[in-house]
Motif scaffolding. Sequence first.
Motif, short mmCIF file in Angstrom:
data_model
loop_
_atom_site.label_atom_id
_atom_site.label_comp_id
_atom_site.label_asym_id
_atom_site.label_seq_id
_atom_site.Cartn_x
_atom_site.Cartn_y
_atom_site.Cartn_z
N CYS A 131 37.15 41.11 25.29
CA CYS A 131 37.69 39.75 25.23
C CYS A 131 37.37 39.14 23.87
O CYS A 131 36.72 39.76 23.03
CB CYS A 131 37.17 38.88 26.38
N ASP A 132 37.84 37.92 23.65
CA ASP A 132 37.58 37.24 22.38
C ASP A 132 36.08 37.00 22.21
O ASP A 132 35.36 36.77 23.18
CB ASP A 132 38.33 35.91 22.33
N PHE A 133 35.63 37.01 20.96
CA PHE A 133 34.19 36.90 20.69
C PHE A 133 33.60 35.59 21.21
O PHE A 133 32.42 35.50 21.53
CB PHE A 133 33.94 37.02 19.18
N TRP A 134 34.42 34.53 21.31
CA TRP A 134 33.93 33.22 21.73
C TRP A 134 33.99 33.04 23.25
O TRP A 134 33.44 32.08 23.78
CB TRP A 134 34.76 32.11 21.08
N ALA A 135 34.67 33.94 23.94
CA ALA A 135 34.98 33.72 25.37
C ALA A 135 33.76 33.96 26.25
O ALA A 135 32.96 34.87 26.01
CB ALA A 135 36.13 34.62 25.80
N ARG A 136 33.67 33.19 27.30
CA ARG A 136 32.65 33.39 28.34
C ARG A 136 33.00 34.66 29.11
O ARG A 136 34.14 34.82 29.57
CB ARG A 136 32.64 32.18 29.27
N SER A 137 32.04 35.56 29.27
CA SER A 137 32.36 36.86 29.86
C SER A 137 31.57 37.17 31.13
O SER A 137 31.78 38.22 31.74
CB SER A 137 32.10 37.97 28.84
N VAL A 138 30.68 36.27 31.55
CA VAL A 138 29.83 36.56 32.70
C VAL A 138 30.65 36.79 33.96
O VAL A 138 30.25 37.56 34.86
CB VAL A 138 28.80 35.43 32.91
N GLN A 139 31.82 36.16 34.07
CA GLN A 139 32.65 36.30 35.27
C GLN A 139 33.26 37.70 35.37
O GLN A 139 33.70 38.10 36.45
CB GLN A 139 33.75 35.24 35.29
N TYR A 140 33.29 38.45 34.26
CA TYR A 140 33.84 39.79 34.28
C TYR A 140 32.82 40.86 34.68
O TYR A 140 33.20 41.98 35.04
CB TYR A 140 34.42 40.16 32.91
N GLU A 141 31.55 40.54 34.60
CA GLU A 141 30.51 41.54 34.82
C GLU A 141 30.57 42.19 36.20
O GLU A 141 30.50 43.42 36.31
CB GLU A 141 29.14 40.93 34.54
N PRO A 142 30.67 41.42 37.31
CA PRO A 142 30.76 42.07 38.63
C PRO A 142 32.01 42.96 38.76
O PRO A 142 31.96 44.00 39.44
CB PRO A 142 30.81 40.89 39.61
N VAL A 143 33.11 42.57 38.11
CA VAL A 143 34.34 43.35 38.19
C VAL A 143 34.18 44.67 37.45
O VAL A 143 34.58 45.74 37.94
CB VAL A 143 35.53 42.55 37.61
N VAL A 144 33.57 44.62 36.26
CA VAL A 144 33.33 45.84 35.48
C VAL A 144 32.43 46.80 36.25
O VAL A 144 32.70 48.01 36.32
CB VAL A 144 32.71 45.49 34.11
N LYS A 145 31.39 46.27 36.86
CA LYS A 145 30.45 47.11 37.62
C LYS A 145 31.15 47.75 38.82
O LYS A 145 31.02 48.96 39.07
CB LYS A 145 29.26 46.29 38.07
N LYS A 146 31.90 46.94 39.57
CA LYS A 146 32.56 47.46 40.77
C LYS A 146 33.61 48.49 40.42
O LYS A 146 33.73 49.54 41.08
CB LYS A 146 33.21 46.30 41.54
N LEU A 147 34.37 48.25 39.35
CA LEU A 147 35.40 49.20 38.93
C LEU A 147 34.76 50.49 38.43
O LEU A 147 35.27 51.59 38.71
CB LEU A 147 36.27 48.58 37.84
#
Length: 391
Positions: free
Chosen positions: A100-116
């Motif tokens: 994602c963009d360098f400035w973007a908040r990414s914590v909401q993607y972490e559970p999705v990345v782990k589950k996938l």
Amino acid sequence: MTNNQQQFYEGCGREGLIRCIFLSEFHPVAGSKISCQVPEGYVTKDVFDAVNVYIIPKPQLQRCILTVNVMKTKIVGYPVKIDSQRYARNAFYFNLCFVCDFWARSVQYEPVVKKLSEYLTMMEEETGFLSKDEDDKIQLQTLLGRILSDLNEHKVTTIVEGENTIYLKIVTHLPDPPTVLDHMVPLLMSEYKSIPLESWDLTSQQILPYINGINHIARIAAEADVEVTLVKACIQNLAYYGVVKLLPILKYSNVYMCTRSLQNLTKDNMLYTACRKYVSLNPDRPSPSLAKVFQFYASMTHGITLRTICQRLSPQNHNIDERKLVIFGLQHDLIRCISKYPVFIGSMPNGRQRLYTGTYNFDEICCKTGLSAANIERDIDSDTNVTVIWK
């Protein structure tokens, strides 16, 4: 990069789209590489070479969420190692990453990345889904493309591969709930005012009739006959979900200052219309003009109390309810309250002087002592060991 993106920065709290999804593997000869990515070529060789030691890291960092921000790119991954004798070097290393963009908040993607990643691990162990030859990754390419599109557009997707099904959903993480203190004033947001009282939980049903943007927490607890700790817990929960907003106590002795957001009142027609309607003293009379509303807000500055402004401009003569005007301004960040913090500068504080530490403002001290602001003012004015800080 667009002009809007240029004003964002790491830690600004804004969420952005998933720009790319890629799969990285450790090849026994070539080393770490990207074996599949959507869209093609988004993560360049320079970027990957700068972070590949974190994409396929040492064993101590396996199965941990890793986020790397480098060269205007933020990468979120979950590196996995699968031990098996069927692989060269008896192990298969891979990392499914979201970009994602360098400035973007990414914590909401972490559970999705782990589950996938865990889903792909299961697929690899069952069918060798990931370790196929590069020419045989069309299925994975299509899968990642669908995931990227669905998550960006709908924040949810369903993957069905043979007998395996997985559901992925991006859940927005709200910031921590605010600390609710006795002197804070909750204001129910307009979009929730139409909800029937019986639809709320029992504690909310008891205190909602007393939430008017004027009553502070301690007063609401007293009038609703509810334990103050329960009121605080309830208001904290409502504030966390944006149902109420916490404001300072409204007093005519308060000092307010306009913010940069005040200019929005002249640019945003919906905001201006809502303001005129909300601050009208008598709905049967014509709504106040923008000029008068703006004049009232613009007069708010350091050292000028609300009482002085009302005496000078006579807002009620122009069908303006000054209390609602202040509440609307605080609610939409058009103005902010400048609070007074007494500080004891002597050697040995006693009595109320122990509260004069510079961390408690007048409103908080009034709630703690049960005294009026006028009494606290007289106490401080007569005490040469106490000074006042405005902030």
